[in-house]
Scaffold this motif. Structure first.
Motif, PDB file in Angstrom:
ATOM      1  N   ALA A 193       0.834  -1.198   0.000  1.00  0.00           N
ATOM      2  CA  ALA A 193       0.000   0.000   0.000  1.00  0.00           C
ATOM      3  C   ALA A 193       0.873   1.254   0.000  1.00  0.00           C
ATOM      4  CB  ALA A 193      -0.914   0.002   1.215  1.00  0.00           C
ATOM      5  N   CYS A 194       0.445   2.266  -0.700  1.00  0.00           N
ATOM      6  CA  CYS A 194       1.157   3.536  -0.731  1.00  0.00           C
ATOM      7  C   CYS A 194       0.810   4.320   0.537  1.00  0.00           C
ATOM      8  CB  CYS A 194       0.769   4.336  -1.963  1.00  0.00           C
ATOM      9  SG  CYS A 194       1.510   5.984  -1.987  1.00  0.00           S
ATOM     10  N   HIS A 195       1.818   4.645   1.308  1.00  0.00           N
ATOM     11  CA  HIS A 195       1.590   5.358   2.564  1.00  0.00           C
ATOM     12  C   HIS A 195       1.141   6.793   2.327  1.00  0.00           C
ATOM     13  CE1 HIS A 195       3.087   1.947   4.725  1.00  0.00           C
ATOM     14  NE2 HIS A 195       4.163   1.942   3.964  1.00  0.00           N
ATOM     15  N   PHE A 196       1.536   7.389   1.216  1.00  0.00           N
ATOM     16  CA  PHE A 196       1.115   8.749   0.908  1.00  0.00           C
ATOM     17  C   PHE A 196      -0.344   8.798   0.460  1.00  0.00           C
ATOM     18  CE2 PHE A 196       5.728   8.746   0.142  1.00  0.00           C
ATOM     19  CZ  PHE A 196       6.088   9.682   1.093  1.00  0.00           C
ATOM     20  N   CYS A 197      -0.776   7.803  -0.280  1.00  0.00           N
ATOM     21  CA  CYS A 197      -2.156   7.761  -0.785  1.00  0.00           C
ATOM     22  C   CYS A 197      -3.148   7.288   0.272  1.00  0.00           C
ATOM     23  CB  CYS A 197      -2.243   6.844  -2.009  1.00  0.00           C
ATOM     24  SG  CYS A 197      -1.380   7.480  -3.455  1.00  0.00           S
ATOM     25  N   HIS A 198      -2.640   6.782   1.374  1.00  0.00           N
ATOM     26  CA  HIS A 198      -3.530   6.206   2.381  1.00  0.00           C
ATOM     27  C   HIS A 198      -4.576   7.197   2.889  1.00  0.00           C
ATOM     28  CE1 HIS A 198      -4.822   3.144   5.135  1.00  0.00           C
ATOM     29  NE2 HIS A 198      -4.747   4.016   6.118  1.00  0.00           N
ATOM     30  N   VAL A 199      -4.234   8.467   2.920  1.00  0.00           N
ATOM     31  CA  VAL A 199      -5.189   9.476   3.399  1.00  0.00           C
ATOM     32  C   VAL A 199      -6.458   9.494   2.538  1.00  0.00           C
ATOM     33  CG1 VAL A 199      -4.280  11.434   2.066  1.00  0.00           C
ATOM     34  CG2 VAL A 199      -5.390  11.823   4.287  1.00  0.00           C
ATOM     35  N   MET A 200      -6.335   9.084   1.274  1.00  0.00           N
ATOM     36  CA  MET A 200      -7.485   9.097   0.356  1.00  0.00           C
ATOM     37  C   MET A 200      -8.557   8.095   0.767  1.00  0.00           C
ATOM     38  SD  MET A 200      -6.607  11.459  -1.771  1.00  0.00           S
ATOM     39  CE  MET A 200      -7.592  11.291  -3.230  1.00  0.00           C
ATOM     40  N   VAL A 201      -8.196   7.076   1.522  1.00  0.00           N
ATOM     41  CA  VAL A 201      -9.176   6.117   2.028  1.00  0.00           C
ATOM     42  C   VAL A 201      -9.360   6.266   3.537  1.00  0.00           C
ATOM     43  CG1 VAL A 201      -7.632   4.146   2.400  1.00  0.00           C
ATOM     44  CG2 VAL A 201     -10.008   3.742   1.828  1.00  0.00           C
ATOM     45  N   ALA A 202      -8.321   6.677   4.236  1.00  0.00           N
ATOM     46  CA  ALA A 202      -8.401   6.769   5.707  1.00  0.00           C
ATOM     47  C   ALA A 202      -9.405   7.827   6.157  1.00  0.00           C
ATOM     48  CB  ALA A 202      -7.017   7.065   6.286  1.00  0.00           C
ATOM     49  N   ALA A 203      -9.396   8.983   5.510  1.00  0.00           N
ATOM     50  CA  ALA A 203     -10.311  10.052   5.922  1.00  0.00           C
ATOM     51  C   ALA A 203     -11.768   9.654   5.688  1.00  0.00           C
ATOM     52  CB  ALA A 203      -9.964  11.347   5.218  1.00  0.00           C
ATOM     53  N   PRO A 204     -12.148   9.182   4.498  1.00  0.00           N
ATOM     54  CA  PRO A 204     -13.540   8.744   4.314  1.00  0.00           C
ATOM     55  C   PRO A 204     -13.917   7.570   5.225  1.00  0.00           C
ATOM     56  CG  PRO A 204     -12.495   9.052   2.183  1.00  0.00           C
ATOM     57  CD  PRO A 204     -11.422   9.160   3.228  1.00  0.00           C
ATOM     58  N   ALA A 205     -12.966   6.655   5.466  1.00  0.00           N
ATOM     59  CA  ALA A 205     -13.250   5.520   6.355  1.00  0.00           C
ATOM     60  C   ALA A 205     -13.522   6.016   7.775  1.00  0.00           C
ATOM     61  CB  ALA A 205     -12.105   4.520   6.344  1.00  0.00           C
ATOM     62  N   ALA A 206     -12.741   6.976   8.248  1.00  0.00           N
ATOM     63  CA  ALA A 206     -12.957   7.522   9.595  1.00  0.00           C
ATOM     64  C   ALA A 206     -14.336   8.173   9.696  1.00  0.00           C
ATOM     65  CB  ALA A 206     -11.860   8.540   9.920  1.00  0.00           C
ATOM     66  N   VAL A 207     -14.752   8.882   8.669  1.00  0.00           N
ATOM     67  CA  VAL A 207     -16.082   9.495   8.654  1.00  0.00           C
ATOM     68  C   VAL A 207     -17.152   8.398   8.669  1.00  0.00           C
ATOM     69  CG1 VAL A 207     -17.698  10.863   7.277  1.00  0.00           C
ATOM     70  CG2 VAL A 207     -15.320  11.622   7.544  1.00  0.00           C
ATOM     71  N   ALA A 208     -16.937   7.354   7.888  1.00  0.00           N
ATOM     72  CA  ALA A 208     -17.914   6.260   7.815  1.00  0.00           C
ATOM     73  C   ALA A 208     -18.067   5.565   9.167  1.00  0.00           C
ATOM     74  CB  ALA A 208     -17.500   5.245   6.754  1.00  0.00           C
ATOM     75  N   TYR A 209     -16.944   5.353   9.837  1.00  0.00           N
ATOM     76  CA  TYR A 209     -17.011   4.653  11.137  1.00  0.00           C
ATOM     77  C   TYR A 209     -17.558   5.565  12.208  1.00  0.00           C
ATOM     78  CZ  TYR A 209     -14.158   0.972   9.026  1.00  0.00           C
ATOM     79  OH  TYR A 209     -13.675  -0.037   8.235  1.00  0.00           O
TER      80      TYR A 209
END
Length: 176
Positions: free
Chosen positions: A160-176
């Motif tokens: 996984a790209c550590h720089f691109c992770h924010v592109m899924v981490a932020a929406p996932a945090a909102v979803a949870y």
């Protein structure tokens, strides 16, 4: 540039859009690139320029023009049968639909982008951003959390790209 551009110049575009250049200047760069690409007959560069312009227009708030240009980019990349360029253009088109309030269309387009992103040589970058769009486009919180679960199970790992992770981490945090 028009002679050597190909569908996986995603990182170049992101630097232009989010770096010191900014979206207004990126529109000008995309227009110049497109003119050069058309003059020499470089279909990949024309498709790249259409995607770049669509992204820049979306970031500058011109959502209708962004949707139109990104839809054109999808058509151009589809004609070239490029997994990376097509996945990227589809994901950005899904974002434009989402920003325009067209949730169901955003989800449909992002789902197609996900399929293409899986087969791209740059999947470790494209999957994260595409899953982020799918999470944001989910019809309800439960569906968003389910997409986030799928995303994290699919893309977490050493590749996984550590720089691109924010592109899924932020929406996932909102979803949870």
């Amino acid at each position: 540039l028009a002679q050597v551009v190909f569908d996986s110049h995603v990182c170049v575009a992101q630097y232009l859009l989010y770096g010191p250049t900014g979206p207004v200047e990126a529109i000008r760069v995309a227009d110049e690139l497109r003119s050069s690409a058309e003059a020499i007959g470089s279909a990949p560069a024309v498709a790249f320029a259409a995607t770049l312009e669509g992204e820049a227009r979306m970031l500058s708030g011109d959502l209708d023009a962004a949707r139109d240009r990104l839809a054109e980019a999808v058509r151009l990349h589809r004609a070239l049968d490029t997994d990376t360029g097509l996945a990227h253009a589809l994901q950005r088109l899904a974002e434009a639909h989402l920003y325009l309030g067209e949730r169901a269309e955003a989800e449909r387009v992002a789902t197609e982008a996900l399929t293409r992103a899986r087969w791209s040589p740059l999947s470790q970058h494209l999957l994260q951003r595409t899953y982020g769009t799918l999470i944001a486009a989910a019809p309800d919180p439960e569906a968003a959390a389910a997409v986030a679960d799928d995303a994290l199970a699919t893309i977490d790992g050493p590749d996984a790209c550590h720089f691109c992770h924010v592109m899924v981490a932020a929406p996932a945090a909102v979803a949870y």
